[in-house]
Design an enzyme around this catalytic site. Structure first.
Site, PDB file in Angstrom:
ATOM      1  N   ASP A  69       0.868  -1.170   0.000  1.00 13.78           N
ATOM      2  CA  ASP A  69       0.000   0.000   0.000  1.00 13.78           C
ATOM      3  C   ASP A  69       0.906   1.221   0.000  1.00 13.78           C
ATOM      4  O   ASP A  69       1.968   1.202   0.624  1.00 13.78           O
ATOM      5  CB  ASP A  69      -0.913  -0.006   1.234  1.00 13.78           C
ATOM      6  CG  ASP A  69      -2.134   0.865   1.000  1.00 13.78           C
ATOM      7  OD1 ASP A  69      -2.712   0.812  -0.103  1.00 13.78           O
ATOM      8  OD2 ASP A  69      -2.520   1.610   1.910  1.00 13.78           O
ATOM      9  N   SER A  70       0.492   2.242  -0.732  1.00 13.00           N
ATOM     10  CA  SER A  70       1.346   3.422  -0.828  1.00 13.00           C
ATOM     11  C   SER A  70       0.520   4.669  -1.035  1.00 13.00           C
ATOM     12  O   SER A  70      -0.687   4.590  -1.299  1.00 13.00           O
ATOM     13  CB  SER A  70       2.339   3.253  -1.986  1.00 13.00           C
ATOM     14  OG  SER A  70       1.661   3.110  -3.208  1.00 13.00           O
TER      15      SER A  70
HETATM   16  P1  IMP Z   1      -1.340   1.985  -4.555  1.00  9.17           P
HETATM   17  O1  IMP Z   1      -0.723   1.693  -3.259  1.00  9.17           O
HETATM   18  O2  IMP Z   1      -0.499   1.551  -5.706  1.00  9.17           O
HETATM   19  O3  IMP Z   1      -2.761   1.552  -4.644  1.00  9.17           O
HETATM   20  O4  IMP Z   1      -1.372   3.592  -4.699  1.00  9.17           O
HETATM   21  C1  IMP Z   1      -2.329   4.378  -4.032  1.00  9.17           C
HETATM   22  C2  IMP Z   1      -2.325   5.767  -4.610  1.00  9.17           C
HETATM   23  O5  IMP Z   1      -1.192   6.496  -4.140  1.00  9.17           O
HETATM   24  C3  IMP Z   1      -2.244   5.851  -6.128  1.00  9.17           C
HETATM   25  O6  IMP Z   1      -3.519   5.765  -6.716  1.00  9.17           O
HETATM   26  C4  IMP Z   1      -1.635   7.235  -6.328  1.00  9.17           C
HETATM   27  O7  IMP Z   1      -2.607   8.247  -6.212  1.00  9.17           O
HETATM   28  C5  IMP Z   1      -0.696   7.349  -5.137  1.00  9.17           C
HETATM   29  N1  IMP Z   1       0.649   6.868  -5.501  1.00  9.17           N
HETATM   30  C6  IMP Z   1       1.259   5.744  -5.050  1.00  9.17           C
HETATM   31  N2  IMP Z   1       2.487   5.613  -5.602  1.00  9.17           N
HETATM   32  C7  IMP Z   1       2.629   6.668  -6.431  1.00  9.17           C
HETATM   33  C8  IMP Z   1       3.686   7.063  -7.300  1.00  9.17           C
HETATM   34  O8  IMP Z   1       4.736   6.404  -7.442  1.00  9.17           O
HETATM   35  N3  IMP Z   1       3.478   8.208  -7.983  1.00  9.17           N
HETATM   36  C9  IMP Z   1       2.351   8.951  -7.879  1.00  9.17           C
HETATM   37  N4  IMP Z   1       1.332   8.618  -7.105  1.00  9.17           N
HETATM   38  C10 IMP Z   1       1.470   7.469  -6.369  1.00  9.17           C
END
Ligand code: IMP
Length: 203
Positions: A69-70
């Site tokens: 998760d990020s």
């Molecule tokens: P997930 O953890 O990949 O689902 O990311 C969750 C959300 O965090 C994404 O939809 C983006 O809005 C933001 N996000 C995560 N990583 C990045 C990145 O490397 N660049 C830009 N936005 C990010």
């Protein structure tokens, strides 16, 4: 050893598969393994959400599972969008509108410091887990810059760089990003885990 990635993201699958095949482990996506898990991410941190996804996948498959998760954490906004990064402003917004909203909410704020954070959890059926973190610090620019990357990349200027994440080449972003750092940490810890397992098996 076979592991499942609790995500439908092909980029993440490719990156993690490369690391795991170096370690002699096989990574399959949850779709390839025949699961279609859509878990509610109702944790209060990146770690809690990664854990929720990893645990649901372990319970469904009985195999070790990896989830991550990020998101973007902005100091002047009390940590927002944080765990709500993907749905900041509501589900209906695209990346460009989300970025406009973020810029609007930053109007008049002097402190533009922010960071991307990533947490990776690998959970094993016996309850053991490996937890890895990565972050990249920087500041928010005043106008979107660059067409590369995704999400908040055009607004994020990493510390010590003159280009935003949206302007950096893919290779460069993948060297300095929160995900790259979390993956490097994960690779190290997974290697240690496999070494311990192997020596336990050898007795
Ligand atoms: P997930 O953890 O990949 O689902 O990311 C969750 C959300 O965090 C994404 O939809 C983006 O809005 C933001 N996000 C995560 N990583 C990045 C990145 O490397 N660049 C830009 N936005 C990010």
């Amino acid at each position: 050893m076979k592991l499942i990635l609790a995500s439908g993201n092909k980029g993440k699958l490719r990156e993690m598969r490369a690391i795991l095949s170096d370690l002699g482990a096989e990574l399959v996506s949850q779709a390839e393994a025949g699961y279609d898990l859509d878990v509610e991410e109702n944790g209060d941190s990146f770690l809690a959400n990664a854990r929720i996804k990893a645990r649901a996948a372990v319970e469904a498959s009985g195999l070790p599972c990896i989830a991550d998760d990020s998101g973007l954490v902005v100091d002047a906004l009390g940590g927002q969008p944080g765990i709500y990064s993907a749905r900041y402003g509501g589900e209906g917004l695209d990346d460009a509108r989300r970025n406009s909203l973020l810029l609007k909410n930053m109007e008049g704020k002097e402190d533009r410091s922010a960071r991307f954070e990533c947490c990776i959890v690998c959970m094993f059926p016996d309850g053991k887990e490996i937890v890895s973190f990565g972050e990249v610090r920087g500041t928010l620019v005043h106008e979107p810059r660059g067409q590369g990357g995704f999400g908040y990349d055009p607004l994020f200027l990493p510390e010590g760089e003159e280009f935003t994440m949206g302007e950096l080449s893919c290779e460069k972003k993948n060297r300095i990003s929160h995900r790259a750092r979390a993956l490097a940490d994960f690779e190290k810890k997974l290697r240690e885990y496999f070494d311990t397992q192997n020596s336990a098996e050898r007795g």
